[in-house]
Scaffold this active site. Structure first.
Site, PDB file in Angstrom:
ATOM      1  N   HIS A  35       0.852  -1.195   0.000  1.00 55.69           N
ATOM      2  CA  HIS A  35       0.000   0.000   0.000  1.00 55.69           C
ATOM      3  C   HIS A  35       0.883   1.238   0.000  1.00 55.69           C
ATOM      4  O   HIS A  35       1.699   1.403   0.905  1.00 55.69           O
ATOM      5  CB  HIS A  35      -0.907   0.051   1.241  1.00 55.69           C
ATOM      6  CG  HIS A  35      -1.685  -1.195   1.489  1.00 55.69           C
ATOM      7  ND1 HIS A  35      -2.071  -1.580   2.765  1.00 55.69           N
ATOM      8  CD2 HIS A  35      -2.147  -2.149   0.655  1.00 55.69           C
ATOM      9  CE1 HIS A  35      -2.738  -2.705   2.690  1.00 55.69           C
ATOM     10  NE2 HIS A  35      -2.797  -3.088   1.420  1.00 55.69           N
ATOM     11  N   GLN A  36       0.724   2.080  -0.988  1.00 61.78           N
ATOM     12  CA  GLN A  36       1.459   3.346  -1.030  1.00 61.78           C
ATOM     13  C   GLN A  36       0.432   4.476  -1.088  1.00 61.78           C
ATOM     14  O   GLN A  36      -0.549   4.383  -1.814  1.00 61.78           O
ATOM     15  CB  GLN A  36       2.383   3.407  -2.241  1.00 61.78           C
ATOM     16  CG  GLN A  36       3.368   2.239  -2.324  1.00 61.78           C
ATOM     17  CD  GLN A  36       2.807   1.019  -3.028  1.00 61.78           C
ATOM     18  OE1 GLN A  36       2.191   1.138  -4.073  1.00 61.78           O
ATOM     19  NE2 GLN A  36       3.021  -0.159  -2.460  1.00 61.78           N
TER      20      GLN A  36
END
Length: 839
Positions: free
Chosen positions: A770-771
């Site tokens: 997850h960015q």
């Protein structure tokens, strides 16, 4: 940016045998309403332009018959190796140190013969060094790639070996000093062990890089029959057996129907290659076919004829396409916006740099999938190699390869964003409506008919320990027992954007998807009398006839949804100067621990069954169905860690497991199919910066490390309570504990030591799926990049709709939050388009 273009509209037919009749009609710029266009002319750069309209062509049949579809099942082309002989000599020695030939395994059964073969095969015997040389030459785009190549060369020299390996290269026999490739195996292994725990950070980075690349390549490489020499020995099937049967049925019984005009043929086509095939336009097809497809969708197109072999230029694009809205990216942000706008009657073009791979067009194999559906072939890491990063790069974006978790934005996060960040949107009725709408669209539910290996271990361990454990809502049915969804969904049961919002786009008749197109820059101009900039479209490039070509989309609004790693670079290339672009990056860092559960009793105890059931494998079943918030701090600071399970096929499993020696890593891989992994995911307060998609810096705060350490403590206890025979973490020392034989004090000592180890010194592999936050939303341009509406502060009619707009880290899986924000942004865009239509 002002762009003055004078175009001579002469169509050069690429296919001289085409029987298409060329018809001329014209359109006036800005004259399209609800998908219909008025004939006339439009103006571009102050000059009237004529539009060429081509006759009929069966583009659907071409797509269905596999003409240039770009799917994963197209032949996988390994990268070309350009390393020097010296570099390859060192690389071969390194890979054979990581995975040497081991001849002391004594088989006692037929299955053991397979294992004995696995132990005997070294990396070089399997051809891994040559393949890996190609990866380093062409696929590894990282700030340290040049240094890696230099070290490989250096290790082939005496002076380089002395500097990098120290006393380990010395011998009491002539010639007394040896280069690394000439050292015996036991000395090479000692040197790598020393590097893995070295005081010098660059040596730890080098070890980590070689280990990661070698193991991933060896356990994912394919022979001509799409098999791997290790898979049978480690208990891995390869692609889902049900998928293999599905492919066989399709090719034996379904091909005669594909491409038929009948409803039955259409259904067969959708089942075979997914529901978007009618909405795809491949610009690498002959130009007349491309233009015909665009005309069918109602997009005015002007054609610029260039001299043969003339280089493509932004000032003279080969095509200029007009639409109401252009969306860059097709993931959880872009897909939602595109679907909503098209369904409302506006003409929408979606630009996607990845290809379209769905259902029978998938391979469900790690190597080709990583290469074609993941950002930079799945080889993304922070500049210091501290965090490995996975991000989608395909039609559907991350939603096509994610793990299906659908968790609404937690109430404490909505409250924080509303009160602390002063963003009223997140406690508004609109946002609650958005979350409900996206969950309904994806059919989100929490029922589970059969829980997979990892999640069953997590749930049982939590119940035994008295920890809270919840079922994770998912965008798939209760009977979805897969495990390969990180490699694409074989039957469309996982409802990512390519099965939902983008289907709305295609079915509306108002939109099209252009795969294989990389956005170069957003075009904008100054508004007369105000000095403000307004977006006017996107310039993009694609491969045509073996070289780069450039096209321009002119639009009334522009939506950038390229993802947290790509959106900042696109905005910067477009001339935006906001200092917050690329900053405030959050990664949800993940630390894991593992537990081994034999598929048979270790000793004759009279027990007739084992748990989890002997038929279950670690890589099968729903990827995420259980979660524990035991250290999440939801009711306090909101900054803790959630405990979940990953999807690990052989390549990803091998790179996160600690390497101590060649024999140990092979022993570990033999237990692959019965080794459960559970991880702690931190809501990070530390942050980083996206300098480019391949150059990412990141630093955790001490509080983030503490959250992960608390999580690892709980994970080890969960694994032991669930019945693991052996447990361990991913620290380079590779310490393990036999739970069945350990005393209470030995167990407590092990848990305390392993969970308190540093997570910031490269000794433990951290990961991120997850960015977020690199173009964050806010209330003023000094602290943010976009407004609550999603519009950028600098350029009007330019919107950002992906996870990069998150004000802070979220703390849970972000798909619902991304789609909900995009849903709200789409409402703002609709208002703008309505105003422009009424003028």
């Amino acid at each position: 940016m002002e762009m003055e273009m004078e175009m001579e509209l002469e169509l050069e037919l690429e296919n001289s045998n085409s029987e298409n009749q060329i018809k001329k009609s014209s359109f006036r710029k800005g004259s399209f309403r609800n998908g219909s266009f008025k004939k006339g002319s439009f103006r571009l750069g102050g000059k009237d332009q004529t539009v060429i309209e081509l006759g009929n062509f069966d583009t659907q049949r071409l797509l269905l018959e596999g003409g240039g579809g770009g799917g994963i099942r197209d032949k996988y082309k390994p990268p070309k190796n350009t390393l020097s002989l010296r570099q390859m000599k060192s690389l071969t020695a390194l890979t054979d140190t990581i995975l040497p030939s081991i001849n002391d395994f004594v088989p006692v059964s037929a299955d053991d013969e397979t294992a004995a073969t696995f132990y005997r095969i070294s990396a070089s015997m399997a051809g891994t060094p040559e393949r890996l040389g190609g990866v380093i030459s062409e696929r590894l785009i990282h700030p340290m790639t040049g240094l890696l190549k230099l070290v490989l060369w250096f290790l082939s020299t005496l002076i380089g070996t002395i500097i990098l390996c120290g006393m380990g290269c010395l011998s009491t026999k002539f010639p007394f000093i040896h280069t690394f490739p000439d050292l015996p195996l036991h000395k090479r292994q000692q040197i790598l062990q020393s590097m893995s725990l070295s005081y010098f950070r660059l040596l730890r980075m080098f070890f980590k890089t070689i280990k990661l690349l070698t193991l991933r390549e060896f356990f994912t490489q394919l022979d001509e029959s799409e098999d791997n020499c290790s898979w049978k020995a480690i208990g891995y099937y390869g692609p889902d057996p049900e998928f293999k049967a599905q492919i066989k049925r399709h090719f034996l019984h379904g091909t005669s129907k594909v491409g038929q005009d009948s409803e039955e043929g259409g259904d067969e086509a959708e089942q075979a290659i997914g529901p978007l095939y009618k909405g795809l336009i491949h610009l690498n097809y002959p130009r007349d076919i491309t233009l015909d497809a665009l005309r069918r969708f109602g997009f005015p197109v002007s054609v610029n004829r260039r001299k043969p072999k003339a280089a493509a230029k932004l000032s003279s694009p080969s095509l200029v396409i007009q639409c109401d809205a252009v969306v860059v990216g097709s993931g959880s942000g872009g897909g939602v916006v595109a679907g909503i706008l098209a369904k409302a009657g506006y003409k929408v073009l979606v630009l996607e740099k990845g290809g379209y791979s769905a259902r029978n067009n998938l391979s469900l194999l790690e190597a080709p999938t990583m290469d074609q559906m993941y950002e930079s072939s799945g080889l993304v890491a922070t500049a210091d190699m501290s965090v490995l990063i996975l991000a989608g790069s395909t039609v559907g974006g991350g939603s096509a390869i994610n793990w299906g978790a659908c968790i609404k934005t937690p109430p404490h996060v909505c409250k924080e964003w509303c009160e602390k960040n002063e963003l009223e949107l997140f406690e508004s009725e609109l946002y609650r409506e958005a979350m409900d709408a996206v969950c309904e669209k994806m059919g989100v539910q929490s029922e589970i008919e059969e829980e997979g290996f990892n999640n069953a271990v997590l749930r049982k361990g939590c119940q035994e320990m008295g920890y809270p454990v919840n079922s994770i809502p998912r965008n798939s049915s209760s009977d979805h027992y897969c495990g390969w969804c990180c490699l694409g969904c074989k039957d469309g049961k996982k409802k990512g954007t390519s099965e939902t919002w983008l289907v709305d786009l295609v079915k509306s008749g108002n939109g099209a998807i252009l795969p294989g197109c990389t956005a170069m820059k957003v075009l904008h101009k100054k508004k007369k009398g105000t000095g403000k900039k307004t977006a006017r479209g996107v310039a993009f490039e694609f491969e045509y006839k073996g070289s780069k070509d450039i096209c321009v989309v002119e639009s009334k609004v522009t939506i950038v949804a390229s993802g947290t790693l790509n959106t900042p670079s696109l905005l910067k290339r477009s001339g935006l100067k906001n200092n917050n672009i690329g900053r405030n990056l959050h990664l949800h860092p993940v630390a894991m621990a593992w537990g081994y559960f034999p598929d048979a009793p270790a000793e004759p105890t009279g027990a007739s069954e084992v748990w989890p059931e002997a038929w279950k494998k670690s890589y099968e079943g729903g990827i995420m169905t259980a979660m524990s918030p035991v250290v999440a701090e939801f009711d306090n600071s909101g900054y803790g860690a959630v405990i979940q399970t990953p999807a690990l096929h052989p390549g990803t499993f091998s790179i996160v497991m600690p390497w101590v020696s060649g024999s140990v890593i092979k022993d570990r891989m033999r237990k692959f199919s019965r080794t459960a992994h559970i991880f702690a995911l931190a809501r990070d307060q530390g942050s980083g910066k996206v300098h480019s998609p391949s150059n990412i810096t990141y630093q955790m705060k001490d509080s983030d490390e503490e959250s992960l350490q608390k999580g690892i403590d709980k994970v080890l206890r969960i694994l032991a309570a669930a019945g693991a025979e052996e447990i361990g973490t991913h620290h380079n020392k590779g310490n393990t504990l036999n739970v069945k034989q350990a005393s209470y004090h030995e167990f407590e000592k092990f848990v305390k030591e392993e969970s308190s180890r540093s997570l910031t010194d490269l000794s433990t592999q951290l990961c991120s799926a997850h960015q977020m936050g690199s173009c964050r939303m806010g209330t003023n341009p000094k602290e943010s990049v976009v407004k609550q509406t999603g519009e950028t502060w600098e350029v009007e009619d330019l919107y950002v709709a992906d996870a990069s707009v998150f004000p802070t880290a979220l703390g849970v899986n972000p798909m619902i939050t991304v789609q909900s924000i995009a849903y709200c942004t789409a409402q703002s865009v609709l208002q703008v388009l309505k105003r422009k239509r009424s003028k």
